[in-house]
Scaffold this motif. Structure first.
Motif, mmCIF file in Angstrom:
data_model
loop_
_atom_site.group_PDB
_atom_site.id
_atom_site.type_symbol
_atom_site.label_atom_id
_atom_site.label_comp_id
_atom_site.label_asym_id
_atom_site.label_seq_id
_atom_site.Cartn_x
_atom_site.Cartn_y
_atom_site.Cartn_z
ATOM 1 N N HIS A 121 0.827 -1.204 0.000
ATOM 2 C CA HIS A 121 0.000 0.000 0.000
ATOM 3 C C HIS A 121 0.864 1.256 0.000
ATOM 4 O O HIS A 121 0.563 2.229 -0.713
ATOM 5 C CB HIS A 121 -0.933 0.026 1.213
ATOM 6 C CG HIS A 121 -1.756 1.271 1.293
ATOM 7 N ND1 HIS A 121 -1.396 2.359 2.073
ATOM 8 C CD2 HIS A 121 -2.914 1.617 0.667
ATOM 9 C CE1 HIS A 121 -2.303 3.312 1.923
ATOM 10 N NE2 HIS A 121 -3.237 2.890 1.093
ATOM 11 N N ALA A 122 1.926 1.249 0.764
ATOM 12 C CA ALA A 122 2.819 2.410 0.806
ATOM 13 C C ALA A 122 3.362 2.719 -0.580
ATOM 14 O O ALA A 122 3.411 3.892 -1.001
ATOM 15 C CB ALA A 122 3.965 2.159 1.785
ATOM 16 N N GLU A 123 3.753 1.685 -1.293
ATOM 17 C CA GLU A 123 4.311 1.904 -2.629
ATOM 18 C C GLU A 123 3.221 2.321 -3.622
ATOM 19 O O GLU A 123 3.454 3.168 -4.494
ATOM 20 C CB GLU A 123 5.042 0.646 -3.100
ATOM 21 C CG GLU A 123 6.265 0.340 -2.229
ATOM 22 C CD GLU A 123 7.149 -0.753 -2.797
ATOM 23 O OE1 GLU A 123 6.878 -1.227 -3.921
ATOM 24 O OE2 GLU A 123 8.124 -1.135 -2.117
ATOM 25 N N ALA A 124 2.030 1.757 -3.482
ATOM 26 C CA ALA A 124 0.945 2.102 -4.409
ATOM 27 C C ALA A 124 0.435 3.522 -4.177
ATOM 28 O O ALA A 124 0.029 4.210 -5.122
ATOM 29 C CB ALA A 124 -0.201 1.108 -4.259
ATOM 30 N N SER A 125 0.451 3.982 -2.934
ATOM 31 C CA SER A 125 -0.123 5.282 -2.587
ATOM 32 C C SER A 125 0.906 6.398 -2.519
ATOM 33 O O SER A 125 0.547 7.574 -2.473
ATOM 34 C CB SER A 125 -0.830 5.184 -1.231
ATOM 35 O OG SER A 125 0.104 4.874 -0.202
#
Length: 371
Positions: A121-125
């Motif tokens: 999620h950190a990388e996607a957001s």
């Protein structure tokens, strides 16, 4: 909250990864199974930002994921060994109503999958993460004999430690765990023929019986200190005065003060029977995880995030130990229980609650974003 919505949309993928991981059964000491599980971790975490290194040990592979960031890192502790021998479950993974059931799904492969999706999620957001070090260890369920030095070395460089063990059965995070001591008390006597000249013998079983009552008297239930003289061995034959006998003792205590009191009592034991001798071995396996103002502040941060997610989190205390005991004893703020909600740890019905998976992963992700 956007993070929770993202996790809810990803739930089918999360369950697929959880199933793939749980099906790679990895009991402590099963090197083949541990290597299969480590290969899954490399496949899953390898493409993420950071550097994933692998170290072979006699207990199985240790993986370390390092992700750069500002300041001292946050250390995340994950173990991928389980207590379940291969084939213990009718099916290695199954969905039953709102439960996902399988060996280690709750303790703690579910927590590792939670971390995987928090990082994804950190990388996607594009959300900012602190510097991270993640240890994946293969021997927690047998006391972390090989990896304790690695855990402690990493903790000494960290500003906080998060442990991906599951929450309590009520869903609370863990701020305190009992210390665990394992001791062996041996009574030595003298063999003799029970029928012909028993007076020439010294019965080690009788001596040990006296000592077991002294051991039990060291308990302090009001302070939560327990001693379990739970395994006894002794003697060779019914017509031989027992020459040796021993008892294995399990100690659990909330504080080092209590551990030290009990250890002093064990070391002060003296023989009752003339000619008998005592030998004490063993020691503290895991120090108590005692709350500090810093660790409680870490909990309160997670508690506030949980409230925004609809969770009512309390500071939990449990009798079992984890690798968080080691880091807390070094004075590093440590928060445990950030894995998936479920129950029946170490049982053949071990499970996680499927509808609660997104919420728990969102809690972990949002906590990381605040550190």
């Amino acid at each position: 909250m956007e993070t929770l919505a993202w996790m809810q949309a990803k739930l089918p993928e999360i369950l697929a990864d959880l199933e793939a991981f749980v099906r790679r059964e990895s009991p402590s000491g099963d090197l083949a199974g541990l290597k299969e599980a480590a290969a899954f971790l490399e496949e899953a975490f390898g493409p993420l930002e950071g550097r994933l290194a692998r170290k072979e040990t006699p207990k199985g592979p240790v993986l370390l994921l390092k992700r750069e960031g500002e300041g001292a890192p946050v250390l995340l502790l994950c173990h991928y060994d389980t207590v379940h021998p291969r084939g213990s479950f009718p099916e290695a993974f199954r969905l039953e109503r709102e439960k996902a059931i399988g060996p280690g799904v709750y303790d703690m492969k579910g927590g590792i999958i939670a971390l995987l999706y928090a990082l994804r999620h950190a990388e996607a957001s594009g959300r900012r993460l602190p510097a991270l070090e993640v240890l994946f260890t293969p021997d927690e369920e047998v006391g972390s004999p090989e990896t304790r030095p690695l855990i402690e070395a990493a903790a000494r460089k960290a500003r906080a430690v998060l442990v991906l063990e599951p929450p309590t059965a009520e869903g609370d995070l863990k701020v305190a765990r009992k210390g665990v001591g394992l001791y062996r008390l041996k009574a030595l006597g003298k063999a003799a023929h029970q029928g012909v000249e028993p007076e020439k013998g010294v019965n080690a079983v009788i001596e040990l019986a006296h000592q077991i009552l002294k051991v039990a008297a060291l308990e302090d239930r009001e302070k939560g200190t327990t001693l379990g003289p739970n395994v006894v061995r002794g003697g060779t034959a019914s017509n031989v005065v027992a020459e040796a006998a021993e008892v294995e003792i399990d100690l659990r205590a909330w504080t080092m003060e209590e551990v030290q009191r009990v250890e002093a009592g064990l070391k002060a034991l003296t023989p009752i029977l003339p000619g008998a001798r005592l030998e004490l071995s063993g020691g503290l396996n895991r120090p108590p995880m005692e709350p500090t103002p810093e660790s409680l502040a870490l909990f309160e941060r997670a508690q506030a995030i949980g409230k925004a997610l609809g969770l009512s989190l309390r500071p939990g205390r449990v009798g079992g130990g984890s690798d968080g005991n080691f880091t807390a004893a070094l004075g590093v703020p440590t928060l445990d229980g950030l894995g998936l909600l479920g129950g029946d740890a170490h049982q053949r019905t071990e499970y996680v609650v499927v509808p609660e998976i997104p919420r728990r992963i969102a809690l972990l992700a949002e906590l990381l974003y605040t550190l």
